[in-house]
Design an enzyme around this catalytic site. Structure first.
Site, short mmCIF file in Angstrom:
data_model
loop_
_atom_site.label_atom_id
_atom_site.label_comp_id
_atom_site.label_asym_id
_atom_site.label_seq_id
_atom_site.Cartn_x
_atom_site.Cartn_y
_atom_site.Cartn_z
N SER A 50 0.86 -1.18 0.00
CA SER A 50 0.00 0.00 0.00
C SER A 50 0.90 1.23 0.00
O SER A 50 2.05 1.18 0.45
CB SER A 50 -0.86 -0.04 1.26
OG SER A 50 -1.02 1.23 1.80
N SER A 51 0.36 2.35 -0.47
CA SER A 51 1.18 3.56 -0.54
C SER A 51 1.45 4.16 0.85
O SER A 51 2.24 5.09 0.97
CB SER A 51 0.54 4.60 -1.45
OG SER A 51 -0.75 4.91 -0.98
N CYS A 52 0.83 3.59 1.90
CA CYS A 52 1.11 4.11 3.25
C CYS A 52 2.49 3.69 3.76
O CYS A 52 2.90 4.11 4.83
CB CYS A 52 0.03 3.69 4.23
SG CYS A 52 0.09 1.96 4.62
N TYR A 107 0.55 -0.93 10.67
CA TYR A 107 0.22 -1.59 9.39
C TYR A 107 1.34 -1.36 8.38
O TYR A 107 1.79 -2.30 7.71
CB TYR A 107 -1.11 -1.02 8.87
CG TYR A 107 -1.50 -1.50 7.50
CD1 TYR A 107 -2.11 -2.73 7.33
CD2 TYR A 107 -1.24 -0.73 6.36
CE1 TYR A 107 -2.47 -3.19 6.07
CE2 TYR A 107 -1.59 -1.17 5.10
CZ TYR A 107 -2.20 -2.40 4.95
OH TYR A 107 -2.54 -2.84 3.71
N LYS A 121 3.92 -3.93 6.28
CA LYS A 121 4.00 -3.96 4.81
C LYS A 121 5.44 -3.70 4.34
O LYS A 121 5.89 -4.28 3.34
CB LYS A 121 3.04 -2.93 4.21
CG LYS A 121 1.60 -3.39 4.26
CD LYS A 121 1.43 -4.58 3.33
CE LYS A 121 0.12 -5.29 3.48
NZ LYS A 121 0.07 -6.54 2.72
N HIS A 181 -13.24 4.58 3.31
CA HIS A 181 -12.41 5.60 2.68
C HIS A 181 -13.30 6.53 1.87
O HIS A 181 -14.48 6.25 1.66
CB HIS A 181 -11.36 4.95 1.77
CG HIS A 181 -10.24 4.36 2.56
ND1 HIS A 181 -9.23 5.11 3.11
CD2 HIS A 181 -9.98 3.08 2.92
CE1 HIS A 181 -8.41 4.33 3.77
NE2 HIS A 181 -8.84 3.08 3.67
P1 GDP Z 1 -6.59 9.32 3.36
O1 GDP Z 1 -6.34 9.29 1.88
O2 GDP Z 1 -5.69 8.40 4.13
O3 GDP Z 1 -6.59 10.73 3.90
O4 GDP Z 1 -8.03 8.69 3.63
P2 GDP Z 1 -9.55 8.99 3.29
O5 GDP Z 1 -9.93 8.30 2.04
O6 GDP Z 1 -10.32 8.61 4.52
O7 GDP Z 1 -9.71 10.59 3.09
C1 GDP Z 1 -9.28 11.30 1.96
C2 GDP Z 1 -9.76 12.75 2.00
O8 GDP Z 1 -11.17 12.80 1.74
C3 GDP Z 1 -9.54 13.48 3.33
O9 GDP Z 1 -9.18 14.83 3.05
C4 GDP Z 1 -10.95 13.46 3.96
O10 GDP Z 1 -11.15 14.53 4.86
C5 GDP Z 1 -11.81 13.65 2.71
N1 GDP Z 1 -13.20 13.24 2.86
C6 GDP Z 1 -14.28 13.99 2.51
N2 GDP Z 1 -15.41 13.36 2.79
C7 GDP Z 1 -15.08 12.14 3.30
C8 GDP Z 1 -15.85 11.04 3.75
O11 GDP Z 1 -17.06 11.04 3.78
N3 GDP Z 1 -15.16 9.96 4.20
C9 GDP Z 1 -13.80 9.93 4.23
N4 GDP Z 1 -13.16 8.83 4.65
N5 GDP Z 1 -13.04 10.98 3.80
C10 GDP Z 1 -13.68 12.07 3.34
#
Ligand code: GDP
Length: 322
Positions: free
Chosen positions: A104-106, A133, A137, A176
């Site tokens: 994963s890219s993390c 995690y 990885k 996500h």
């Molecule tokens: P990240 O890529 O590890 O930051 O994981 P996420 O997929 O949870 O979030 C990506 C971005 O989308 C962040 O800036 C969140 O604040 C934004 N975001 C906006 N709406 C949502 C939502 O409903 N769910 C999640 N998970 N993220 C959201």
């Protein structure tokens, strides 16, 4: 070839299973969780001795969002370390020459320069929320490298960007962003709501890859001649990034999802919620130079994923009312 797909019930493993089944060229070996506990070294070794695959795809992992990662850090590091160590060691012990491990890219440092190049690995501190995690990885990449160095195996790793597609987690709060928003906009469109609230400012940028593109990339990397893989991953024969190398703002993603789900109301940004990292995009130059690029545009991929989501909803509804 006889190929063992570890983790064939997950989003990634099932996409790879679909892809390899369609090719129809290989004998595919799978084992459900009831049948084989991948965190149990003896069980994995016995299974591999009994089934004798020629190649292994390691797509099994304990995965979850930020909440699950912070609630169960011990499970995340322990299970993922055990799965990687058991499967990679058993592959070597039973003479498997080729293995592909999915990460994963993390794995990259939180403050890595964007787009993130493969060489950024281990150059700085990780994002603390999913460090256990990510460490597991990274260990999996190093297991592959080390078995290659010591035992002459040909074990490879690929690191995909944010994935989406059939089999994803569509929980409105815990998912996500992409599946979470699909579920929320769908509910809003159905109920005739006037607004949908998205988290943060909407300005963070992310990269999204359909899991069927990842499956195609995984099979492509598995099939590369050793010399080609080694040349592309110099100096450590470490790993390859898989993605588009381009990103989209969360607000633009939300607008696309509004369009696809038929939501015509207003999108509101809740700035009290965290934005997370401002940008996360992979440098995919190595895969491009090897001749691979993704094919499923975000527009098409979103539509296909929404169709799948609707089918699941209907199936769930039918199940509940029967
Ligand atoms: P990240 O890529 O590890 O930051 O994981 P996420 O997929 O949870 O979030 C990506 C971005 O989308 C962040 O800036 C969140 O604040 C934004 N975001 C906006 N709406 C949502 C939502 O409903 N769910 C999640 N998970 N993220 C959201």
């Amino acid at each position: 070839m006889r190929i063992f797909i570890a983790g064939h019930n997950g989003m990634v493993g099932s996409a790879i299973l679909r892809h390899l089944s369609t090719m129809g060229r290989h004998e595919l070996i799978t084992a459900g969780r009831q049948q084989l506990d991948l965190t149990d070294p003896r069980a994995v070794l016995d299974f591999m001795y009994a089934r004798r695959p020629d190649a292994v795809v390691l797509a099994a992992a304990r995965v979850g969002g930020i909440l699950a990662n912070s609630t169960y850090p011990a499970d995340f590091i322990h299970d993922n370390l055990m799965i990687a160590a058991n499967v990679i060691h058993a592959a070597h012990a039973t003479g498997v020459r080729r293995l592909l491990q999915l990460g994963s890219s993390c794995i990259y440092p939180r403050d890595a320069a964007q787009p993130i190049n493969e060489d950024a690995l281990l150059t700085g501190p990780l994002e603390p929320s999913n460090e256990p995690y990510a460490i597991a990885k990274i260990a999996a990449i190093k297991l592959c490298e080390s078995y290659n160095r010591q035992h002459g195996t040909d074990y490879r790793s690929v690191m995909p960007t944010n994935l989406y597609g059939p089999g994803d987690n569509f929980h409105p709060e815990n998912a996500h962003v992409l599946p979470g928003l699909l579920a929320r906009f769908h509910a809003a469109a159905r109920s005739g709501a006037n607004t949908v609230t998205i988290w943060g400012s909407g300005t963070p940028r992310r990269e999204f890859l359909h899991v069927d593109d990842l499956a195609a990339a995984a099979v492509f990397v598995m099939g590369l001649e050793s010399a080609a893989y080694n040349a592309a991953t110099k100096p450590m024969q470490s790993h390859l990034n898989i993605g588009w190398g381009t990103d989209i703002s969360i607000l633009d993603l939300a607008r696309m999802i509004a369009d696809i789900t038929g939501f015509e109301g207003q999108i509101i940004c809740d700035r009290t919620k965290p934005d997370g990292t401002p940008r996360k995009v992979l440098d995919t130059g190595r895969m491009q130079r090897l001749g691979w690029t993704p094919k499923i545009s975000l527009q098409l991929g979103l539509r296909a994923t929404y169709d799948w989501f609707l089918l699941q909803q209907q199936a769930g509804h039918a199940l509940r009312s029967s």
